[in-house]
Structure formats: C-alpha cells, structure tokens
Design a protein around this motif. Structure first.
Motif, PDB file in Angstrom:
ATOM      1  N   SER A 148      12.587  16.005   3.515  1.00  0.00           N
ATOM      2  CA  SER A 148      11.261  16.121   2.907  1.00  0.00           C
ATOM      3  C   SER A 148      10.278  15.135   3.525  1.00  0.00           C
ATOM      4  CB  SER A 148      11.351  15.877   1.398  1.00  0.00           C
ATOM      5  OG  SER A 148      11.663  14.525   1.150  1.00  0.00           O
ATOM      6  N   THR A 149       8.987  15.335   3.232  1.00  0.00           N
ATOM      7  CA  THR A 149       7.938  14.421   3.701  1.00  0.00           C
ATOM      8  C   THR A 149       7.270  13.742   2.508  1.00  0.00           C
ATOM      9  OG1 THR A 149       6.308  16.196   3.653  1.00  0.00           O
ATOM     10  CG2 THR A 149       7.406  15.780   5.756  1.00  0.00           C
ATOM     11  N   ASN A 150       6.675  12.593   2.782  1.00  0.00           N
ATOM     12  CA  ASN A 150       5.886  11.901   1.758  1.00  0.00           C
ATOM     13  C   ASN A 150       4.499  12.553   1.709  1.00  0.00           C
ATOM     14  OD1 ASN A 150       3.869   9.827   0.821  1.00  0.00           O
ATOM     15  ND2 ASN A 150       5.764   8.789   0.362  1.00  0.00           N
ATOM     16  N   PRO A 151       4.001  12.885   0.517  1.00  0.00           N
ATOM     17  CA  PRO A 151       2.743  13.634   0.432  1.00  0.00           C
ATOM     18  C   PRO A 151       1.468  12.790   0.387  1.00  0.00           C
ATOM     19  CG  PRO A 151       3.773  13.519  -1.722  1.00  0.00           C
ATOM     20  CD  PRO A 151       4.669  12.754  -0.791  1.00  0.00           C
ATOM     21  N   SER A 152       1.567  11.468   0.308  1.00  0.00           N
ATOM     22  CA  SER A 152       0.363  10.648   0.085  1.00  0.00           C
ATOM     23  C   SER A 152      -0.472  10.490   1.355  1.00  0.00           C
ATOM     24  CB  SER A 152       0.769   9.267  -0.433  1.00  0.00           C
ATOM     25  OG  SER A 152      -0.327   8.386  -0.358  1.00  0.00           O
ATOM     26  N   ASP A 153      -1.753  10.825   1.271  1.00  0.00           N
ATOM     27  CA  ASP A 153      -2.673  10.575   2.394  1.00  0.00           C
ATOM     28  C   ASP A 153      -3.006   9.091   2.477  1.00  0.00           C
ATOM     29  OD1 ASP A 153      -3.353  13.299   3.453  1.00  0.00           O
ATOM     30  OD2 ASP A 153      -3.880  13.603   1.359  1.00  0.00           O
ATOM     31  N   LEU A 154      -3.269   8.495   1.322  1.00  0.00           N
ATOM     32  CA  LEU A 154      -3.617   7.074   1.300  1.00  0.00           C
ATOM     33  C   LEU A 154      -2.542   6.226   1.983  1.00  0.00           C
ATOM     34  CD1 LEU A 154      -5.336   4.689   0.211  1.00  0.00           C
ATOM     35  CD2 LEU A 154      -3.923   4.792  -1.860  1.00  0.00           C
ATOM     36  N   ALA A 155      -1.278   6.583   1.761  1.00  0.00           N
ATOM     37  CA  ALA A 155      -0.176   5.787   2.314  1.00  0.00           C
ATOM     38  C   ALA A 155      -0.248   5.735   3.846  1.00  0.00           C
ATOM     39  CB  ALA A 155       1.158   6.370   1.860  1.00  0.00           C
ATOM     40  N   VAL A 156      -0.719   6.814   4.456  1.00  0.00           N
ATOM     41  CA  VAL A 156      -0.796   6.851   5.922  1.00  0.00           C
ATOM     42  C   VAL A 156      -1.843   5.846   6.409  1.00  0.00           C
ATOM     43  CG1 VAL A 156      -1.111   8.355   7.929  1.00  0.00           C
ATOM     44  CG2 VAL A 156      -0.163   9.291   5.806  1.00  0.00           C
ATOM     45  N   ALA A 157      -2.985   5.825   5.722  1.00  0.00           N
ATOM     46  CA  ALA A 157      -4.039   4.865   6.087  1.00  0.00           C
ATOM     47  C   ALA A 157      -3.551   3.434   5.876  1.00  0.00           C
ATOM     48  CB  ALA A 157      -5.287   5.131   5.247  1.00  0.00           C
ATOM     49  N   LEU A 158      -2.877   3.182   4.755  1.00  0.00           N
ATOM     50  CA  LEU A 158      -2.410   1.818   4.461  1.00  0.00           C
ATOM     51  C   LEU A 158      -1.308   1.384   5.426  1.00  0.00           C
ATOM     52  CD1 LEU A 158      -2.400   1.872   0.536  1.00  0.00           C
ATOM     53  CD2 LEU A 158      -4.137   0.908   2.071  1.00  0.00           C
ATOM     54  N   ALA A 159      -0.504   2.341   5.889  1.00  0.00           N
ATOM     55  CA  ALA A 159       0.527   2.005   6.884  1.00  0.00           C
ATOM     56  C   ALA A 159      -0.136   1.562   8.187  1.00  0.00           C
ATOM     57  CB  ALA A 159       1.435   3.210   7.119  1.00  0.00           C
ATOM     58  N   ALA A 160      -1.179   2.263   8.586  1.00  0.00           N
ATOM     59  CA  ALA A 160      -1.864   1.897   9.837  1.00  0.00           C
ATOM     60  C   ALA A 160      -2.528   0.526   9.723  1.00  0.00           C
ATOM     61  CB  ALA A 160      -2.904   2.966  10.188  1.00  0.00           C
ATOM     62  N   LEU A 161      -2.923   0.160   8.506  1.00  0.00           N
ATOM     63  CA  LEU A 161      -3.652  -1.108   8.312  1.00  0.00           C
ATOM     64  C   LEU A 161      -2.722  -2.269   7.953  1.00  0.00           C
ATOM     65  CD1 LEU A 161      -6.673   0.364   6.307  1.00  0.00           C
ATOM     66  CD2 LEU A 161      -6.686  -0.413   8.697  1.00  0.00           C
ATOM     67  N   ASP A 162      -1.408  -2.036   7.964  1.00  0.00           N
ATOM     68  CA  ASP A 162      -0.434  -3.092   7.607  1.00  0.00           C
ATOM     69  C   ASP A 162      -0.744  -3.718   6.248  1.00  0.00           C
ATOM     70  OD1 ASP A 162       1.241  -2.955   9.892  1.00  0.00           O
ATOM     71  OD2 ASP A 162      -0.318  -3.944  11.056  1.00  0.00           O
ATOM     72  N   ALA A 163      -1.003  -2.869   5.279  1.00  0.00           N
ATOM     73  CA  ALA A 163      -1.307  -3.352   3.927  1.00  0.00           C
ATOM     74  C   ALA A 163      -0.062  -3.964   3.284  1.00  0.00           C
ATOM     75  CB  ALA A 163      -1.818  -2.187   3.078  1.00  0.00           C
ATOM     76  N   ILE A 164      -0.305  -4.633   2.173  1.00  0.00           N
ATOM     77  CA  ILE A 164       0.777  -5.274   1.406  1.00  0.00           C
ATOM     78  C   ILE A 164       0.756  -4.683  -0.007  1.00  0.00           C
ATOM     79  CG2 ILE A 164       1.542  -7.489   0.396  1.00  0.00           C
ATOM     80  CD1 ILE A 164       1.624  -7.717   3.339  1.00  0.00           C
ATOM     81  N   VAL A 165       1.925  -4.354  -0.541  1.00  0.00           N
ATOM     82  CA  VAL A 165       2.007  -3.876  -1.923  1.00  0.00           C
ATOM     83  C   VAL A 165       2.448  -5.068  -2.793  1.00  0.00           C
ATOM     84  CG1 VAL A 165       2.987  -2.151  -3.469  1.00  0.00           C
ATOM     85  CG2 VAL A 165       2.719  -1.620  -1.032  1.00  0.00           C
TER      86      VAL A 165
END
Ligand SMILES: Cc1cc2nc3c(=O)[nH]c(=O)nc-3n(C[C@H](O)[C@H](O)[C@H](O)COP(=O)(O)OP(=O)(O)OC[C@H]3O[C@@H](n4cnc5c(N)ncnc54)[C@H](O)[C@@H]3O)c2cc1C
Ligand code: SF4
Length: 331
Positions: A161-178
């Motif tokens: 399966s794939t992850n459906p979140s669009d936001l997650a893709v942007a945050l991955a590119a920006l090296d965000a922190i959860v």
C-alpha cells in the motif's frame, strides 16, 4: 454502525495516560478519517477521546529564524491560508490545498492528516478480505490483485500500500520534525523516521505507540523553503488522492542548482525521498533537461513496479522534473 463512547480531554497528560492504559481508546480530532474507518469496520475503538479542547495545540507560530511550528490541532485550511506558511514554505500550502475538499480541510487537523491510514481498497473493504494491515497474518489481497494505485518502492509481499497524505510528502522534503508527547515526556521524531515501511508488520504505519500524542510539527528554516512547489497527479481534479505527487525545494546560483530536496507521494508506504537524485542534481543547470532527467533517474534504479502500476515509474520521474523546474522558477 459500531457503537462507541465519547468523552472530551481537558489536558494532554490525562489524555495520554488514558490512551496508554486502554487499548480500545482512540484520540479523535476532526474525525474525517477515523469515522470513515469505523464505518468500514477497519477500526473498532470502544471509546473516542476528543482532543480538540487541548490548549495551545492549534497555534501556528512563525519563528524569528525563518522556521515554523504548527500545532497538531491546527486545521488544514488555516495552515494553507497562513501568510508565513505561504511565504516561507509554499510547498506546504500547495500540498494542503490539493488535499481532500474545502469542507474536509476545514475539519481535518494536521496531526490527523499525518496519522490517516492507507486508501488501499482491500484495507477499507467492510467485507474484511485478507489484509495484513487490517488483520495481521491474513495475507495481502493487493499483491496479486488490483494494484494500480499501489507502491513501486519499499514494499514487502506483506503489504504494497501507499501513504495517502499529501502534506507528509512536503514535510519529508523539508526535513520536518514531529513533536510527540508520551508517558515519559516529549520527543522529536525526524520526519524520515515517522512513517515506516511495511516489512512483516504492515499493521504499523508509523513510529507511534500507545500513549503517544502528536503535539506539533516543526519545520526548520531552510534556504530552499521559499523556492518550493508541490505537484500532484490524480485521476480527477475536483478531489482525489494522489496517483503520484512530488515536493521540490531548491536553492540556485544563477540557473545552477546549489541544493535541492525532492520527495514523492503515491509511490511507497511512506513519503519517498529521492536522495540519489538530490546528490546528482547538484551543480546542474535548470535549463539542461536531459541531464536533470538522468539525475532523477538515478533514484529509480530501485523501483519495483507491481503488475498494474508500471506506468508510475515513468510518470513519477516526469512529475519530479516538473516540480523541480517550477520550484527553480521561483528561486
Ligand atoms: C473524501 C476524502 C478525501 C480526502 N482526500 C485527501 C487528499 O487528497 N489528500 C490528503 O492528504 N488527505 C485526504 N483526505 C484525508 C484527510 O486529510 C484526513 O482524513 C484528515 O487529515 C484527518 O484529520 P482529522 O483531524 O479528521 O483526523 P481524525 O479522523 O480525527 O483522526 C485520524 C487518526 O489520527 C489520530 N490522531 C488525530 N490527531 C492526533 C494527534 N494529535 N496525535 C496522535 N494521533 C492523532 C486519530 O486517533 C486517528 O487514528 C481525504 C479524506 C476524505 C474523507
Ligand atoms: S496492500 Fe497492505 S493495505 Fe492493501 S491489502 Fe495488502 S496488506 Fe492490506
């Protein structure tokens, strides 16, 4: 409809303790994914704990250094409309505005968005067909079934399966922190480690366990953030999950790429960072499309398409190139 109890949390510590001690309790924020899962019987919590009243978790703060802190309860539409978000990280606003519908974005929270579960039709099927994510060790109906929308990277035979979140893709590119609060206190999870690959435990989507509450997302200041773009391809434009998407953020000298971050959506169980491509793109001219294409192709040596999604290999490379060029035109 599956019956459940509902109560409201007044403070984070009580909410976390309740979640840690009761395996049948689920947090609910906007409810836009969780209630659908309950209707599909893919989640059967006995008790929902409404976290919408938790103090200070809906704030969006623009840091003096150029970074952002987005509270987990901030609504998708509020984050997309925020001036600091739009100015500093357009890729975040664009990813949000391409997600779901206006009404859904008004309800849906940032934390819930990152926690949403796959849209694999077998997982959501109320007839409870074999699905390791829904019922561990039952098998994967998509592996030999209809897998047009499924992964081309990082899958296992246990789950494609794939992850459906669009936001997650942007945050991955920006090296965000959860930023996560658990029973032992706060911890900061680098975005690359937040979502996980399926391996032989497809039922686990991410690094969180019982008693873990997402408090906020931190986006560090970056020179690439301002020149960023999110491009999403889907089967219909009105609202639909990504077939393939790309987030690009770039810094240039003249027309030459100084540094770049690229991540794909719709291709894996987690947002898929194109690290090999990023290294190869450095120093190239944004006007040399042949070399850009060849650099992006480096990350596709590891692509493993399934029976029905071979088209994603070419499509994803085109989407990445277009996202990169559009980001470059903003630099
Ligand atoms: C028709 C439709 C179309 C959609 N299209 C898209 C799309 O194109 N792109 C896209 O990205 N999304 C899309 N979505 C998904 C939507 O973005 C998510 O449903 C939404 O973001 C979830 O947020 P929520 O606050 O409603 O979460 P909820 O449904 O309340 O919760 C979802 C999960 O997150 C957990 N949770 C919530 N907050 C926290 C927290 N702070 N800490 C820990 N756990 C938490 C809950 O326990 C639950 O397991 C779509 C949804 C629908 C129904
Ligand atoms: S791909 Fe994953 S979610 Fe879909 S049927 Fe297979 S195990 Fe279930």
């Amino acid at each position: 409809m599956h019956p459940f109890g509902l109560s409201r949390a007044d403070d984070a510590a009580t909410a976390i303790a309740a979640h840690a001690s009761d395996p049948h309790l689920a947090f609910i924020a906007g409810g836009t994914d969780l209630l659908g899962l309950i209707k599909d019987r893919a989640a059967l919590p006995k008790h929902l704990l409404d976290i919408n009243g938790l103090p200070e978790m809906a704030h969006i703060e623009a840091g003096p250094d150029g970074g952002l802190r987005i509270g987990a309860l901030a609504r998708m539409s509020d984050v997309a409309a925020d001036q600091a978000v739009r100015r500093r990280f357009p890729v975040i606003a664009e990813a949000l505005l391409s997600s779901a519908s206006g009404q859904l974005r008004n309800m849906a929270s940032i934390g819930g968005n990152l926690m949403q579960r796959t849209r694999c039709a077998y997982f959501r099927d109320e007839d409870d067909v074999p699905c390791n994510k829904r019922r561990p060790h039952s098998g994967c109906s998509a592996f030999d079934g209809l897998n047009r929308n499924h992964a081309i990277f990082g899958w296992s035979e246990g789950c494609v399966s794939t992850n459906p979140s669009d936001l997650a893709v942007a945050l991955a590119a920006l090296d965000a922190i959860v930023v996560v609060r658990g029973v032992t206190g706060d911890r900061a999870i680098p975005f690359a480690d937040f979502h996980r690959l399926p391996g032989d435990t497809a039922e686990r989507d991410n690094a969180l366990g019982r008693g873990d509450l997402i408090i906020a997302i931190e986006v560090p200041a970056s020179v690439e953030g301002r020149a960023s773009h999110y491009l999403k391809l889907r089967d219909r434009q009105s609202y639909e999950f990504a077939l393939v998407s790309a987030a690009a953020a770039i810094a240039i000298d003249g027309r030459r790429i100084r540094s770049v971050r690229l991540a794909l959506g719709g291709v894996a169980h987690k947002p898929w960072r194109l690290s090999a491509a990023e290294a190869s793109l450095r120093g190239l001219s944004l006007d040399d499309s042949d070399k850009l294409r060849a650099a992006i192709a480096r990350s596709f040596a590891e692509a493993r398409p399934l029976a029905h999604n071979g088209f994603k290999v070419e499509l994803a490379q085109r989407v990445a190139l277009r996202a990169l060029k559009t980001a470059g035109d903003r630099a």
